[in-house]
Structure formats: structure tokens, C-alpha cells
Design an enzyme around this catalytic site. Structure first.
Site, PDB file in Angstrom:
ATOM      1  N   LYS A  76       0.839  -1.211   0.000  1.00 13.79           N
ATOM      2  CA  LYS A  76       0.000   0.000   0.000  1.00 13.79           C
ATOM      3  C   LYS A  76       0.876   1.264   0.000  1.00 13.79           C
ATOM      4  O   LYS A  76       2.088   1.168  -0.013  1.00 13.79           O
ATOM      5  CB  LYS A  76      -0.954  -0.034   1.190  1.00 13.79           C
TER       6      LYS A  76
HETATM    7  C1  LIG Z   1      -5.182  -4.425   1.330  1.00 17.61           C
HETATM    8  C2  LIG Z   1      -6.649  -4.353   1.283  1.00 17.61           C
HETATM    9  C3  LIG Z   1      -7.454  -4.761   2.358  1.00 17.61           C
HETATM   10  C4  LIG Z   1      -6.931  -5.473   3.565  1.00 17.61           C
HETATM   11  O1  LIG Z   1      -5.904  -4.838   4.187  1.00 17.61           O
HETATM   12  P1  LIG Z   1      -4.888  -5.688   5.117  1.00 17.61           P
HETATM   13  O2  LIG Z   1      -4.097  -4.614   5.795  1.00 17.61           O
HETATM   14  O3  LIG Z   1      -4.055  -6.528   4.194  1.00 17.61           O
HETATM   15  O4  LIG Z   1      -5.675  -6.489   6.064  1.00 17.61           O
HETATM   16  C5  LIG Z   1      -8.811  -4.560   2.260  1.00 17.61           C
HETATM   17  N1  LIG Z   1      -9.373  -4.023   1.163  1.00 17.61           N
HETATM   18  C6  LIG Z   1      -8.637  -3.655   0.106  1.00 17.61           C
HETATM   19  C7  LIG Z   1      -9.324  -3.059  -1.081  1.00 17.61           C
HETATM   20  C8  LIG Z   1      -7.256  -3.823   0.116  1.00 17.61           C
HETATM   21  O5  LIG Z   1      -6.533  -3.476  -0.951  1.00 17.61           O
END
Ligand SMILES: *Cc1c(COP(=O)(O)O)cnc(C)c1O
Length: 390
Positions: free
Chosen positions: A191
Site C-alpha cells: 500500500k
Molecule cells: C489491502 C486491502 C485490504 C486489507 O488490508 P490488510 O491490511 O491486508 O488487512 C482490504 N481491502 C482492500 C481493497 C485492500 O486493498
């Protein structure tokens, strides 16, 4: 160990990855040398910095984006017999959080050119059991929040923004983070900024903020009046919660990373522009449509492969790029097509036709601030070569 095979293997350009620098490392080390590894001051400092950045009243840090989604469902009171409308073009966690609360996710189709949840289909799926709508700012582009807000108002429903792709994105001049009633971000390494694992919920609502804080700490409230009256040792568990806390050293990393977010976003936008130009004249390779009212955060750069024009399909291109050291990925398999959903809920092909059609053709190319200009050119050249030699 250095072997011939290792030496000859081309470096892999991953589709996404973190960029950690010396000051990030030092921020973590200083917390490791301090007294508070968790529940210390770094948590509040990071929360305040995130809230400031997105312009929200409150930010509640939790152990993952998934935990943040779960906490949001709890704070909205989503429970058994409720339905929550979600996009199928997302990571499974967006729908799983509904199941964690004993409710049922209902999938609304996406707009074919942006892969954002289609407000018209959301409205069609609303019934007496519907208790919330979760939009996903797919790839980093904000949903049509005005249309979603109009529908939500008409049916008296809260809106949740899964903004895990969209930290730093803007919708009509407003940062993602305050547009829905609650917004969720993730700090997973792919991210925009990372804490290893981690997430946050932002809201302007004090009652919701209180519920979110309690939920991440076993359902134990931080009522200081009560503690004063009955003694500092006293606490009450008033609802069922979890241990979803984020550590102080993770928050220190997140805070250090957050300072670089503008730079990271600028680099992601540069790479996207270069890709746009590079693929403009290749027939059969299209990019997602962009909405003029938004500023894109480019978590993903998604192309669509029209095999009747390129002569190769998405899977061929995936294999070709992999064999040339370029990591790509498919975002996403529509959530309801996963075996667990089919088995548990009888979901099947045909439920969201536009999401399914897109799914067969899409590929996410590498985009992250650690990429060099040379990496970007390599990706463009290899996509062009793969398509033209077919
Ligand atoms: C990464 C992501 C999540 C989950 O996040 P985590 O930190 O990996 O639990 C949920 N929704 C979307 C759209 C994502 O890209």
C-alpha cells in the site's frame, strides 16, 4: 549462496513493494529502545498525524486493514440478519468483514470502464435488511461518492469507504478519509505507506470513534471517570472486542512513512503518466477510465487486454512478463467466485457480469515509488514486444 542460476536470474520488478529508508529504520529502533512497545504515545501521535492528513476528526489505528473493516462493521452495529452491499472487485477482506459480524455481503456490480461500484446497481440491491454500503476506491480512484451519498440518504444507510487503495486520493477537492461515514486504510507493504501490517479507521463521529477504540481492545472502555471513582485498577469490558492493537514501533514507522506520502504519490502519478503515454497507441491494451473530478492515488495501474486485437490474452501476457522478470497480478477475482463463497452462499457466475468480463482481461502492472525510470521503460517495452510479436 551465489550460484550460477542466481547470478543469471533477472531481477524481478514486483507489482508493488515498500520503500523503507534509513530514517524509517531509526524511527523503529528508537521505540524499541524505549519503555513502551505498545499502547504508548507513538500510537496517538500516528493517529493524530493520519487524522490531520486526511482532514478527519478521529483516526483509530488497528493491526490491519482487515481489522479496520471489521471494526467499522462493529461500530455501525452490523449484525445477524443484516445485509451489507459491497463491490465484488476487491480483496476478499471487504466482504469477509461483513461475515465476521454474522451478516451477509450482497454484491453490486461495477462500472465497466472504471471498475468502481455502480451506484445504480447498489440501489437495486437495497432491501429492508440492508444496513450499510461499502464502496472501494478501486486502484486509487474514488467512487462516485455523490451518487452513493444520495442513495444512502434516501434509504437512511451509512456509507463505508474501503480506501485501502486510496490514501491521498481526492474526490471533488476533498481527501478520501471523510467522505463516507467511516473510511478504512491499510498499511500492508504494497500500500502507499507501510507499518508492516496495520490499518486505520477515520471518522468525524465521536461515538463511532469510541466504539472503534473499544473494539480494538477487547471491548474494554477507557472511561476515566469510572476509573477515578472506583480506583485506577478498575475497568469494565462492555462488549465483545478483539486484540486489534497496533504496536508503538509500527506506529513510529507509519508516522515516518506518512511524511513521505506526498513524494510517494507524486512518483506513482509520474509512473502512471509514463504508462499512459507508452500504451496509448497499442490497440487492444486499454487503461481504466479516469474521472475528471478526482485525484488518483495509483495504488494499482490496471490494463485490460483485448485478445481479439492483441492476439494474446491476459494469461499469455502475464506469463510473458513473468518470464522477463516483471511481476504482475490480477486485481481481482470477483469475491463471490471464490470457493468459500460459492460453497457457503451458492454464489455463482452471472451475478455481476461487468465485474466478471473485466476480470478475464485485467492485469496490474508494477507501480511503486522504488521503481526506477529504467524499470518503467522495461515494463512498457516488454508489453509492446509481447503484443507485437504475437
Ligand atoms: C489491502 C486491502 C485490504 C486489507 O488490508 P490488510 O491490511 O491486508 O488487512 C482490504 N481491502 C482492500 C481493497 C485492500 O486493498
Amino acid at each position: 549462496m551465489e550460484t550460477k542460476e542466481n547470478r543469471n536470474r533477472q531481477p524481478i520488478i514486483p507489482y508493488g513493494r515498500q520503500l523503507i529508508e534509513e530514517d524509517d529504520v531509526n524511527a523503529v529502533l528508537s521505540v524499541l529502545r524505549s519503555d513502551w512497545l505498545t499502547t504508548g504515545s507513538k500510537v496517538n501521535e500516528f493517529e493524530d498525524a493520519v487524522a490531520d492528513y486526511v482532514g478527519a476528526e478521529y483516526a483509530i489505528a488497528v493491526s490491519s486493514g482487515t481489522a479496520a473493516l471489521h471494526a467499522a462493521m462493529f461500530a455501525l452495529g452490523v449484525g445477524r440478519r443484516d445485509e451489507v452491499i459491497v463491490s465484488p472487485m476487491t480483496f476478499a477482506a471487504t466482504a469477509n468483514c461483513v461475515l465476521y459480524q454474522g451478516a451477509t455481503p450482497v454484491f453490486a456490480d461495477v462500472e465497466p470502464d472504471t471498475l468502481l461500484i455502480d451506484p445504480a446497481d447498489v440501489e437495486k440491491k437495497i432491501n429492508a435488511r440492508t444496513s450499510a454500503v461499502i464502496g472501494v476506491d478501486f486502484a486509487g480512484q474514488p467512487c462516485d461518492w455523490d451518487a452513493l451519498r444520495t442513495i444512502a440518504k434516501r434509504h437512511n444507510l451509512p456509507l463505508v469507504d474501503d480506501g485501502c487503495h486510496a490514501l491521498g486520493a481526492e474526490y471533488k477537492g476533498q481527501k478520501i478519509g471523510t467522505i463516507a461515514d467511516m473510511t478504512v486504510f491499510s498499511f500492508h507493504p504494497v500500500k502507499h505507506i507501510t507499518t508492516g501490517e496495520g490499518g486505520v479507521v477515520t471518522t468525524n463521529n465521536a461515538d463511532q470513534a469510541e466504539l472503534l477504540k473499544r473494539f480494538r481492545n477487547h471491548g474494554i472502555g477507557a472511561d476515566h471517570h469510572q476509573r477515578k471513582a472506583k480506583g485506577e485498577w478498575y475497568y469494565e469490558m462492555t462488549s465483545l472486542g478483539y486484540n486489534y492493537r497496533l504496536t508503538d514501533f509500527q506506529c513510529a514507522l507509519g508516522h515516518s512513512q506518512l511524511k513521505k506520502l506526498p513524494k510517494f504519490l507524486e512518483r506513482r502519478n509520474q509512473i502512471a503518466k509514463r504508462y499512459d503515454a507508452g500504451f496509448k497507441d497499442i490497440s487492444g491494451i486499454t487503461t481504466l477510465a479516469r474521472k475528471r473530478e478526482s485525484i488518483h492515488a495509483y495504488h494499482l495501474y490496471v490494463i485490460s487486454v483485448e485478445s481479439t486485437e492483441t492476439g494474446i490474452d491476459r494469461n499469455d501476457l502475464y506469463r510473458d512478463l513473468t518470464s522477463h522478470g516483471i511481476g504482475t497480478n490480477v486485481h481481482y477475482i470477483p469475491v463471490y467466485l471464490h470457493p468459500f463463497y460459492r460453497k457457503s452462499f451458492g454464489t455463482k457466475r452471472g451475478m455481476c457480469p461487468d465485474a466478471e468480463t473485466a476480470f478475464e482481461k485485467i492485469l496490474s502492472l508494477p507501480i511503486h515509488p522504488a521503481m526506477t525510470d529504467g524499470d518503467v521503460e522495461k515494463v512498457i517495452n516488454q508489453v509492446c514486444r509481447a503484443v507485437s510479436i504475437s
